[in-house]
Design a protein around this motif. Structure first.
Motif, PDB file in Angstrom:
ATOM      1  N   VAL A 159       0.853  -1.189   0.000  1.00 27.85           N
ATOM      2  CA  VAL A 159       0.000   0.000   0.000  1.00 27.85           C
ATOM      3  C   VAL A 159       0.889   1.239   0.000  1.00 27.85           C
ATOM      4  CG1 VAL A 159      -1.692   1.301   1.336  1.00 27.85           C
ATOM      5  CG2 VAL A 159      -1.912  -1.182   1.124  1.00 27.85           C
ATOM      6  N   GLY A 160       0.530   2.202  -0.847  1.00 25.48           N
ATOM      7  CA  GLY A 160       1.288   3.453  -0.947  1.00 25.48           C
ATOM      8  C   GLY A 160       2.276   3.483  -2.099  1.00 25.48           C
ATOM      9  N   ASP A 161       2.536   2.324  -2.723  1.00 29.01           N
ATOM     10  CA  ASP A 161       3.443   2.302  -3.871  1.00 29.01           C
ATOM     11  C   ASP A 161       2.832   3.101  -5.026  1.00 29.01           C
ATOM     12  OD1 ASP A 161       5.468   0.776  -2.773  1.00 29.01           O
ATOM     13  OD2 ASP A 161       4.682  -1.136  -3.529  1.00 29.01           O
ATOM     14  N   ARG A 162       3.699   3.807  -5.742  1.00 31.81           N
ATOM     15  CA  ARG A 162       3.271   4.519  -6.943  1.00 31.81           C
ATOM     16  C   ARG A 162       3.465   3.585  -8.136  1.00 31.81           C
ATOM     17  NH1 ARG A 162       6.727   8.322  -8.183  1.00 31.81           N
ATOM     18  NH2 ARG A 162       8.267   7.528  -6.736  1.00 31.81           N
ATOM     19  N   LEU A 163       2.412   3.425  -8.923  1.00 32.06           N
ATOM     20  CA  LEU A 163       2.445   2.505 -10.057  1.00 32.06           C
ATOM     21  C   LEU A 163       2.101   3.225 -11.351  1.00 32.06           C
ATOM     22  CD1 LEU A 163       0.325  -0.386  -8.476  1.00 32.06           C
ATOM     23  CD2 LEU A 163       2.807  -0.145  -8.426  1.00 32.06           C
ATOM     24  N   LYS A 191      -1.623   5.522  -7.058  1.00 29.55           N
ATOM     25  CA  LYS A 191      -1.042   5.147  -5.780  1.00 29.55           C
ATOM     26  C   LYS A 191      -1.852   3.964  -5.268  1.00 29.55           C
ATOM     27  CE  LYS A 191       0.559   7.382  -1.589  1.00 29.55           C
ATOM     28  NZ  LYS A 191       0.520   8.648  -0.840  1.00 29.55           N
ATOM     29  N   MET A 192      -1.186   2.860  -5.029  1.00 31.71           N
ATOM     30  CA  MET A 192      -1.873   1.636  -4.635  1.00 31.71           C
ATOM     31  C   MET A 192      -2.504   1.800  -3.252  1.00 31.71           C
ATOM     32  SD  MET A 192      -0.328  -2.167  -4.343  1.00 31.71           S
ATOM     33  CE  MET A 192      -1.278  -3.481  -3.632  1.00 31.71           C
ATOM     34  N   THR A 193      -3.792   1.390  -3.161  1.00 26.70           N
ATOM     35  CA  THR A 193      -4.492   1.431  -1.875  1.00 26.70           C
ATOM     36  C   THR A 193      -4.759   0.036  -1.336  1.00 26.70           C
ATOM     37  OG1 THR A 193      -6.645   1.541  -2.974  1.00 26.70           O
ATOM     38  CG2 THR A 193      -5.599   3.646  -2.370  1.00 26.70           C
ATOM     39  N   GLY A 194      -4.556  -1.001  -2.160  1.00 28.02           N
ATOM     40  CA  GLY A 194      -4.775  -2.366  -1.682  1.00 28.02           C
ATOM     41  C   GLY A 194      -5.159  -3.299  -2.803  1.00 28.02           C
ATOM     42  N   TRP A 195      -5.762  -4.414  -2.419  1.00 29.79           N
ATOM     43  CA  TRP A 195      -6.166  -5.456  -3.360  1.00 29.79           C
ATOM     44  C   TRP A 195      -7.658  -5.711  -3.213  1.00 29.79           C
ATOM     45  CZ3 TRP A 195      -2.956  -7.766  -6.900  1.00 29.79           C
ATOM     46  CH2 TRP A 195      -1.586  -7.570  -6.738  1.00 29.79           C
ATOM     47  N   ALA A 221      -7.185   4.963  -5.558  1.00 32.87           N
ATOM     48  CA  ALA A 221      -8.283   5.829  -5.138  1.00 32.87           C
ATOM     49  C   ALA A 221      -9.416   5.852  -6.174  1.00 32.87           C
ATOM     50  CB  ALA A 221      -7.776   7.241  -4.877  1.00 32.87           C
ATOM     51  N   LYS A 222      -9.096   5.791  -7.460  1.00 27.92           N
ATOM     52  CA  LYS A 222     -10.118   5.885  -8.507  1.00 27.92           C
ATOM     53  C   LYS A 222     -10.381   4.586  -9.243  1.00 27.92           C
ATOM     54  CE  LYS A 222      -9.372  10.740  -9.577  1.00 27.92           C
ATOM     55  NZ  LYS A 222      -9.035  11.705 -10.610  1.00 27.92           N
TER      56      LYS A 222
END
Length: 156
Positions: free
Chosen positions: A28-32, A45-49, A57-58
């Motif tokens: 979580v928090g990684d920029r992809l 920005k990864m928020t999870g799976w 977020a979107k």
């Protein structure tokens, strides 16, 4: 191009393997940077799976197989053999695109040359017409206002 059942099964299996590799690395928090339909790349920005889908977020439908960068660094969760195949495919596509663009540039250059020649022809015609018009104006002035000396030379 539609995939047959075998190709679809291979693609799903590869996708599952990509999810496994991604789960081991992503947090979580990684920029992809993720490729989407049509070749568009989005930055999230990864928020999870959500199951096998990466969420931001979107978006809640990002495939691990489509991740291209992790925190600004190139990354791939694809099978190594598939990645090489994809690289070759991308290279062929870029070569084809470059050749297409080269042809378009040549066509534009030829079109530009034809336009320049047509412009020069039209300019020459316009110059010739202007010379005729100027000659007609001079002739008209001579006819309307005869020289006062015209009658002086007559002996009678």
């Amino acid at each position: 191009m539609a995939m047959n059942e075998q190709e679809l099964a291979e693609r799903r299996a590869e996708s599952k393997r990509a999810v496994e590799r991604a789960r081991a690395v992503l947090k979580v928090g990684d920029r992809l940077a993720v490729s989407r339909c049509g070749g568009r790349v989005i930055n999230v920005k990864m928020t999870g799976w959500d199951g096998d889908w990466i969420c931001s977020a979107k978006h809640n439908d990002l495939a691990a197989i489509c991740v291209e960068k992790l925190n600004g660094q190139p990354v791939s969760f694809r099978d190594p053999a598939k990645e090489e195949e994809r690289s070759q495919s991308d290279l062929r596509w870029f070569q084809h695109r470059a050749a297409t663009l080269d042809r378009k540039v040549q066509d534009l250059e030829q079109s530009n040359t034809r336009l320049r020649m047509a412009y020069e022809d039209e300019r020459a015609r316009a110059d010739a017409i202007m010379q005729v018009v100027e000659g007609l104006h001079r002739l008209a002035r001579m006819c309307v206002a005869p020289s006062p000396d015209l009658y002086d030379d007559v002996p009678f």
